[in-house]
Design an enzyme around this catalytic site. Sequence first.
Site, mmCIF file in Angstrom:
data_model
loop_
_atom_site.group_PDB
_atom_site.id
_atom_site.type_symbol
_atom_site.label_atom_id
_atom_site.label_comp_id
_atom_site.label_asym_id
_atom_site.label_seq_id
_atom_site.Cartn_x
_atom_site.Cartn_y
_atom_site.Cartn_z
ATOM 1 N N GLU A 72 0.834 -1.402 -0.129
ATOM 2 C CA GLU A 72 0.016 0.350 0.359
ATOM 3 C C GLU A 72 1.045 1.051 0.341
ATOM 4 O O GLU A 72 1.478 1.181 0.431
ATOM 5 C CB GLU A 72 -1.117 -0.154 1.776
ATOM 6 C CG GLU A 72 -2.000 -1.290 1.355
ATOM 7 C CD GLU A 72 -2.022 -1.725 2.327
ATOM 8 O OE1 GLU A 72 -2.431 -0.764 3.417
ATOM 9 O OE2 GLU A 72 -2.734 -2.471 2.723
ATOM 10 N N SER A 87 -5.282 -4.720 1.282
ATOM 11 C CA SER A 87 -6.390 -5.472 1.274
ATOM 12 C C SER A 87 -4.913 -6.696 1.335
ATOM 13 O O SER A 87 -4.152 -7.158 0.895
ATOM 14 C CB SER A 87 -6.557 -6.058 -0.450
ATOM 15 O OG SER A 87 -7.806 -5.245 -0.159
ATOM 16 N N GLU A 88 -4.745 -6.514 2.750
ATOM 17 C CA GLU A 88 -3.102 -7.126 3.517
ATOM 18 C C GLU A 88 -3.619 -8.810 3.052
ATOM 19 O O GLU A 88 -2.461 -9.471 2.855
ATOM 20 C CB GLU A 88 -3.583 -7.196 4.711
ATOM 21 C CG GLU A 88 -2.510 -5.896 5.563
ATOM 22 C CD GLU A 88 -3.499 -5.191 5.461
ATOM 23 O OE1 GLU A 88 -4.795 -4.538 5.504
ATOM 24 O OE2 GLU A 88 -3.269 -3.514 5.584
ATOM 25 N N ASP A 90 1.247 -4.240 13.302
ATOM 26 C CA ASP A 90 -0.285 -4.685 13.473
ATOM 27 C C ASP A 90 -1.084 -5.134 12.734
ATOM 28 O O ASP A 90 -1.670 -5.802 13.081
ATOM 29 C CB ASP A 90 -0.841 -3.148 14.537
ATOM 30 C CG ASP A 90 0.437 -2.256 14.691
ATOM 31 O OD1 ASP A 90 -0.254 -2.268 16.259
ATOM 32 O OD2 ASP A 90 1.387 -2.006 14.648
ATOM 33 N N HIS A 137 -1.132 0.997 16.344
ATOM 34 C CA HIS A 137 -0.105 0.853 15.409
ATOM 35 C C HIS A 137 1.092 1.150 15.883
ATOM 36 O O HIS A 137 2.559 1.859 15.411
ATOM 37 C CB HIS A 137 -0.254 2.961 14.425
ATOM 38 C CG HIS A 137 -1.603 2.635 13.302
ATOM 39 N ND1 HIS A 137 -2.666 2.842 13.856
ATOM 40 C CD2 HIS A 137 -1.535 2.440 12.391
ATOM 41 C CE1 HIS A 137 -3.736 2.380 12.496
ATOM 42 N NE2 HIS A 137 -2.887 2.219 11.795
#
Lengths: 357, 324
Positions: free
Chosen positions: B29, B59-60, B85, B129
């Site tokens: 990303e 969209s991991e 994370d 995070h």
Amino acid sequence: MSTDRAEAGRHDFALRPSRPPAPVDHANEDLPIPLETRVEMYRLQQELRQFEKRAYDLFMQNLVKGTSHLSLGQEAVAAGVAAAIRPDDYTFATYRGHAHTLARGVGMGPVMAELLGREDGLLGGKGGSMHLTSVEHGMMGSYAIVGAHLCIANGAAWSAQIRGTDQVAVAFFGDGTTNIGAFHEALNFAVVWKLPVIFVCENNLYMEYTPSDFVTAVPHPAADRAPAYGLEAVLVDGNDADAVYEAARKAVELARSGGGPSLIEAMTYRHGGHSRADPGKYRPDGEVDAWLERDPIPMYHQRLLRLGVAEGQLTEIQQEVAQRVDDATEYAKASAPPGDAALMTDVWADGGSAWRN
Amino acid sequence: MAELNYREAVAHGIAQEMRRDPLLVMLGEDIADAGGVFKTTVGLLDEFGPERVRDTPISEQAIIGAAAGAAMTGIPTIAEIMFSDFIAVCFDMIVNEVAKARYMTGGQISVPMVIRTANGGGSRFGAQHSQSVENWCMMIPGLKVVAPSTPVDVIGLLAASIRDPDPVVFFEHKSLFATKGEVPDGEIVDTLGTAAVVRQGTDCTIVALALMVPRALEAADRLAEEGISAEVIDVRTLVPLDTETLLGSVVKTGRLYTVEENPRLCGWGAEITSIVAEEVFWDLDGPIVRITTPHIPLPSAEALEDLAIPSADRVHDTVVKTMG
């Protein structure tokens, strides 16, 4: 659906209305499919059917441990797609993957031996029923976490794009997969990157033990979602190998020519339960019978006869396949369990499993 | 010899490897046009083009899946997960698919991919995070786990990770991005599974990783002024783990401290502690001490986050108190 039955069906799926198959579309006989391809699809369906029946028998004899998910009744999907792709194309299956593995030409003996947990198994006994893989046949694995392999199939398609081959990747999955996030991530990604990938939903009406329409927002879990990703809604009779072949052929052509992904929903039905432990009692009276009437194999048998194939040739195929299933069974039974040394191999590329010095 | 910061070293290492291997590709990303949200991929799009450095949707699962599928069919890949994370979002892909592919297929499938991710606290980003999640990956058979602390290690270990035929999770520390270091000219390739003794000492061994390394070194400097000679080891790679270096040092000093940014339970230091206790117990002169972030989600406020993550002061004070 009467209100009473609808209410009852909320608690007992067997009381829901039966969902019978569509009638055979005899016009599929006129599809321009070479007769030899059709005979090959017949042979494949025979292989998958007879193999799965034997696998079931071996479970009953407790020779196969663990679980298994059979494709009895769904053979036309695997056969139709396999006949429409090339040996160098990639396929990815779910834990219901015996049929998709055999359909790529993988030997029955190693597959059977893997189900029995033997050293001559396809994966040396390390994968079992749910992870059948044969890289040399382009069968890139059976994945037992719902949805994951759709994303991985994208990667194989991307790789073909980078290497400049015109290979395609095919991912098979069930209706239940359409409700998991990975399905939606994979579709959007494939469309945005215009990947040569074909997503084939085998809609057998049940998400494990639950009717998929009970838990899905739209009647056709894959086809109805396709337009959301700019894809054509393709719905085919998954119990007619010709219909599956034709849909797969078009999708493959599109993918090879740079046109991007396709999503096919093939309507089918599993004759048995979800897995070894499941007798499938949640299905309404008459539904299984109605689908057994639409068994893909006798239908295809009749079609080939009408198309001029001799009964003798089909009998010969059945017998030859039966012999191979017997041979595979003997091969598997004769194979020893894996030796202790196998436990600690193949975690890493060096063949070992060391995590420290 | 040039001076680079840790952030620049990431792009430097990737570029070195993309020049060497024309098949190597990268996805993630905001990595291409934007050069990465941490600016760790600046310049790569210009040099290698949009076919090799590709932006993805958020969209991991699709990112890791695509990287894995390409890797297992002949294209080595680097996938960026923006914050570590977010590994939780694609943990299935990493844990059930990527890590197990080789073993469960009887050795048929190789997945030569690197998952790069920004790890760790100190940025006041709060609980979602800022985590140090290297221990999440360390516990999964089939994953190699790397976490460098200096620019030159970033380049060398990144190159080693990319050249490794197995999947590697590569943790870049957010609070180290601005730190600088000397980097030699020419190709730099390091070796996975090698810890580094970054300060020699005789009285105790302090084992640290990533951001905890400079803090351990700072503590050791102060301890030296007070007459305690601490040896500091940068673990560098958790899998494979260089136990030879760790055990050798503990045998020499007789004391072990681990400095871990991960929360207490099942942190990597617990594994090292267990190995030391099992194998060189009789060489110890006192109890093993773990210095960790408490077992809490990380808070956002500067004062609280600084209190949570082990500081040089805490390392120093703990050693003084327990060596007393």
